[in-house]
Design a protein around this motif. Structure first.
Motif, PDB file in Angstrom:
ATOM      1  N   ASP A 365      19.587  -9.344  -9.553  1.00 34.86           N
ATOM      2  CA  ASP A 365      18.619  -8.308  -9.176  1.00 34.86           C
ATOM      3  C   ASP A 365      17.478  -8.902  -8.355  1.00 34.86           C
ATOM      4  OD1 ASP A 365      20.157  -6.476 -10.509  1.00 34.86           O
ATOM      5  OD2 ASP A 365      18.971  -6.543 -12.363  1.00 34.86           O
ATOM      6  N   LYS A 366      17.008 -10.089  -8.748  1.00 33.01           N
ATOM      7  CA  LYS A 366      15.956 -10.748  -7.976  1.00 33.01           C
ATOM      8  C   LYS A 366      16.431 -11.072  -6.567  1.00 33.01           C
ATOM      9  CE  LYS A 366      13.181 -13.026 -11.554  1.00 33.01           C
ATOM     10  NZ  LYS A 366      12.706 -14.344 -12.077  1.00 33.01           N
ATOM     11  N   ASN A 368      18.868  -9.595  -4.817  1.00 31.10           N
ATOM     12  CA  ASN A 368      19.024  -8.376  -4.024  1.00 31.10           C
ATOM     13  C   ASN A 368      17.677  -7.806  -3.604  1.00 31.10           C
ATOM     14  OD1 ASN A 368      21.845  -8.344  -4.126  1.00 31.10           O
ATOM     15  ND2 ASN A 368      21.851  -7.317  -6.114  1.00 31.10           N
ATOM     16  N   ALA A 369      16.708  -7.822  -4.525  1.00 29.16           N
ATOM     17  CA  ALA A 369      15.384  -7.289  -4.189  1.00 29.16           C
ATOM     18  C   ALA A 369      14.700  -8.135  -3.117  1.00 29.16           C
ATOM     19  CB  ALA A 369      14.523  -7.227  -5.450  1.00 29.16           C
ATOM     20  N   GLN A 372      16.325  -7.498   0.225  1.00 32.55           N
ATOM     21  CA  GLN A 372      15.933  -6.194   0.761  1.00 32.55           C
ATOM     22  C   GLN A 372      14.552  -6.273   1.398  1.00 32.55           C
ATOM     23  OE1 GLN A 372      15.971  -3.095  -2.156  1.00 32.55           O
ATOM     24  NE2 GLN A 372      15.573  -1.459  -0.677  1.00 32.55           N
ATOM     25  N   GLU A 373      13.632  -6.999   0.772  1.00 33.13           N
ATOM     26  CA  GLU A 373      12.298  -7.162   1.353  1.00 33.13           C
ATOM     27  C   GLU A 373      12.360  -7.913   2.676  1.00 33.13           C
ATOM     28  OE1 GLU A 373       9.943  -9.092  -1.552  1.00 33.13           O
ATOM     29  OE2 GLU A 373       9.958  -7.407  -2.980  1.00 33.13           O
ATOM     30  N   ARG A 393      23.913  -3.532   1.428  1.00 36.21           N
ATOM     31  CA  ARG A 393      23.587  -4.355   0.268  1.00 36.21           C
ATOM     32  C   ARG A 393      24.707  -5.355   0.034  1.00 36.21           C
ATOM     33  NH1 ARG A 393      22.093  -2.209  -5.842  1.00 36.21           N
ATOM     34  NH2 ARG A 393      21.787  -4.279  -6.765  1.00 36.21           N
TER      35      ARG A 393
END
Length: 738
Positions: A365-366, A368-369, A372-373, A393
């Protein structure tokens, strides 16, 4: 490539197998086997004296009996030299395997080391009754009087009704007939009793076949009667009994205590019987055709090196068939090809990066986040542009054991998600209470050597990606694959000679963008893997260009030459002349005739003298007949020739086409075997034996043959594999017509 003709056990009346071995090799093998057998025999005697029950003793005897079932008659141990407790098991194993009779083999006419043995006399001849000279010729020493073999030797050996051969053959028939044993005469069972036994065997076999086909486990953790989950086999048997009254009655009402057909030994015996029948079908399918062998290795879940063996042949319909023969655990799988230590370390670090950055849901999750940023920032600054299907993604992909295409995807994802991966590893290092390796991985990634290795491997893997994908296909075109192999080698040589400066410029640009320090190429450093005491200094430029760049490309080219060593450029050019596309536009009589000289063992002098005339007639016929104009490769040409019986009209040309189809370049079937291995041998089943794993993978891969097996033949093989307590019922007699 290993090409040979398969030989099948024959049912000739005399049952005489021929062995061709040198006397030195024969004596050496016999001495080694006899010394090993002496140790096994001592072990059997010791366990026999110390055993509290007969179960452990029986199992060890069966293993020692199967240990010395030798195919070559000249290297077999005499039956009387086995321990008495395992002689019956040895005889039964030999009878199941059958005699060894090579057919179509050109034996030397004047060679005393070429000898023949009698299969029945080897197993059942009684030495006490025959003490005259030459009594052990067909059972121990071997018959070598080939001058009189057909007219006198073999006929006289088999002719006498009360002779030693016919007595031994009668003993073999009686031994195979379990109904004729003394124990059966004492314990006779009714016909109804035997039918109930057949129902139990059939039900157990049906359940075993279903579990094997689906790759499920047989056993359970708790198989007691009070357990709520007794394992797949017993649970499915209970389900079967509830829905079939005949099966329930056979197991619950008429089942003796020693013939329930539910023990683990029975489960393995049933699967082993299926394996023997599948192997028999494959051998019959190969017949006397030429075949090639594909071998590859991979690690299973228990970190054991497993070697898969695939046989490739052309069947009677002209179709290329690849069959799985078996899986063998090997300890030494070293290759003679060169390797580069720096890239071995590089891929080890790549695996560590993959594990550290995406080993848990929180880290994924970290990642992917963060990614994305990064994408949103680049979109705002105009570095990238949005569009349909762009910037989806994504996540890091773990490389596979056998597919190099997966390594390309992994390195491409690391390059794309570079900033995100570095930030996630830094956060992991800061959040960990204990010392972690994430900080060291950040330092390793932000180094010039890591970036250079990554860019170089991306370049090499992109060059070889099309060839790798083509070799993954099951419907392989040898001409297309080998043509692409030549092009890939050409591109690799071009990269070696002219690709260093563009690669170095690309690496420096990437390092400047990511703020990675760039070393001075004129500085002196120690050579890789050397001690400072040696004083062997080289420049940075020499280390990266010669010891890294050139060494890696040379290792890959050497590996290609090592793997495709039998496919020379001349062989490729000659086979390409038989390509049927564009109405045989590349057809060349002289180049095709050259193949008969390259494969000189497969063609006689008469074939080599007739090949040119047959090729001239062949090409005129192919271009005239309409049905051959639709052929697009070797495979379709061979199938069409068999359908129209042109393989009979042009036998030499068809043999050349089959040799072209046998070239083992595709790896798809071998890799599917390893995929099946990962499905069957999992974390929860990581302690299964190699024999059990081999049988299960054989069923799982050869499902087409497995589903077509005759249950009656499997039951007969199961019944004959051991002296069972109950016999299967006799087949019904055919009505007599007066």
């Amino acid at each position: 490539m290993t090409v040979g003709s398969g030989s099948r056990p024959s049912t000739h009346e005399s049952q005489i197998g021929v062995a061709v071995e040198s006397e030195e090799i024969h004596q050496e093998l016999v001495s080694q086997v006899e010394s090993t057998h002496a140790e096994v025999r001592t072990l059997v005697r010791t366990e026999h004296a110390q055993a509290q029950t007969g179960q452990a003793e029986t199992q060890d005897e069966e293993e020692s009996a199967n240990l010395h079932i030798i195919v070559d008659p000249g290297c077999r141990i005499a039956i009387d030299r086995f321990h008495p407790n395992i002689r019956d098991e040895v005889k039964r194993a030999y009878l199941l395997k059958g005699p060894t009779q090579p057919r179509g083999h050109a034996f030397p006419k004047k060679n005393r080391r070429c000898v023949a043995y009698c299969f029945y006399c080897f197993l059942f001849r009684r030495e006490a009754e025959h003490e005259k000279f030459g009594h052990d010729v067909f059972s121990k020493t071997g018959y070598d009087n080939w001058k009189n073999a057909a007219n006198r030797g073999f006929p006289e050996h088999c002719r006498a009704v009360n002779g030693c051969h016919n007595k031994a053959r009668k003993c073999a028939d009686d031994f195979s007939n379990q109904r004729a044993s003394i124990s059966r005469k004492i314990e006779s069972n009714t016909i109804d009793y035997e039918k109930r036994y057949e129902v139990r065997v059939t039900a157990a076999l049906d359940i075993a076949r279903f579990l094997i086909a689906q790759g499920h486990a047989f056993r359970g953790h708790d198989e007691s009667a009070t357990s709520l989950n007794k394992g797949n086999f017993l649970e499915m048997l209970d389900w079967y009994k509830k829905r079939n009254n005949e099966v329930r009655a056979a197991f619950d009402d008429w089942c003796p205590k020693n013939a329930k057909m539910t023990s683990p030994e029975i489960q393995k015996a049933l699967t082993e019987s299926c394996a023997k029948e599948i192997s028999k079908v494959i051998k019959d399918e190969i017949g006397d055709n030429l075949f090639s062998v594909l071998i590859d290795e991979s690690r299973d879940i228990s970190i054991a090196e497993q070697m898969a063996v695939i046989v490739r042949f052309v069947n009677k319909d002209g179709m290329v068939v690849e069959r799985f023969l078996g899986l063998k655990h090997v300890e030494d799988t070293t290759s003679n090809a060169n390797s580069c230590s720096s890239f071995d370390d590089f891929f080890n670090y790549v695996s560590l990066i993959m594990t550290s950055a995406s080993s848990s849901c929180k880290r994924k999750d970290k990642l992917n986040a963060t990614h994305q940023e990064e994408i949103l920032k680049k979109l705002e600054t105009g570095e990238i542009f949005s569009g349909k299907g762009k910037h989806q993604r994504t996540n890091l992909v773990r490389p596979g054991e056998t597919r190099w295409g997966s390594h390309l995807t992994t390195l491409a994802r690391i390059e794309t998600m570079w900033n995100s991966v570095v930030k996630v590893l830094s956060m992991i290092h800061e959040d960990e209470r204990n010392t972690s390796r994430a900080g060291g991985l950040v330092r390793k990634m932000e180094s010039f050597s890591f970036v250079l290795n990554m860019k170089l491997m991306l370049k090499v893997l992109r060059i070889t990606n099309e060839l790798s994908q083509l070799l993954q296909r099951k419907d392989q075109n040898i001409v297309q694959a080998m043509s692409l192999l030549v092009d890939v080698k050409t591109r690799l040589m071009s990269l070696r000679n002219e690709g260093w400066e563009p690669l170095l410029h690309e690496v420096k640009s990437f390092c400047t963008e990511k703020k990675i320090p760039i070393p001075n190429m004129d500085d002196s450093i120690l050579r890789w893997g050397r001690s400072r005491l040696d004083g062997n200094l080289i420049t940075q430029e020499h280390h990266y260009r010669v010891d890294t760049f050139l060494a890696a490309i040379d290792a890959i080219i050497t590996e290609m030459d090592h793997r495709f060593n039998e496919v020379s450029s001349e062989l490729l050019v000659c086979f390409s002349c038989l390509d049927p596309r564009d109405s045989f536009s590349k057809f060349d009589v002289e180049k095709i005739a050259r193949l008969t000289e390259i494969y000189k063992e497969d063609f006689s002098d008469l074939d080599r003298s007739n090949i040119r005339d047959q090729l001239e007639t062949f090409i005129l016929h192919m271009r005239r007949v309409e049905q051959f104009k639709a052929c697009h490769d070797f495979g379709s040409l061979a199938i069409q020739m068999v359908k129209s019986e042109r393989d009979i009209a042009f036998p030499i040309v068809y043999r050349l086409i089959k040799l072209g189809l046998l070239l083992p370049v595709a790896t798809a079937t071998v890799e599917r075997a390893f995929s099946a291995m990962n499905i069957i041998k999992t974390d929860l089943r990581n302690k299964m034996s190699d024999e059990w794993l081999n049988d299960l993978i054989l069923y799982y891969i050869e499902k087409e043959i497995f589903r077509g097996l005759d249950e009656s033949e499997v039951r007969k093989t199961f019944q004959a594999s051991k002296n069972r307590a109950i016999d299967l019922p006799r087949p019904p007699r055919r009505p007599r017509h007066d």
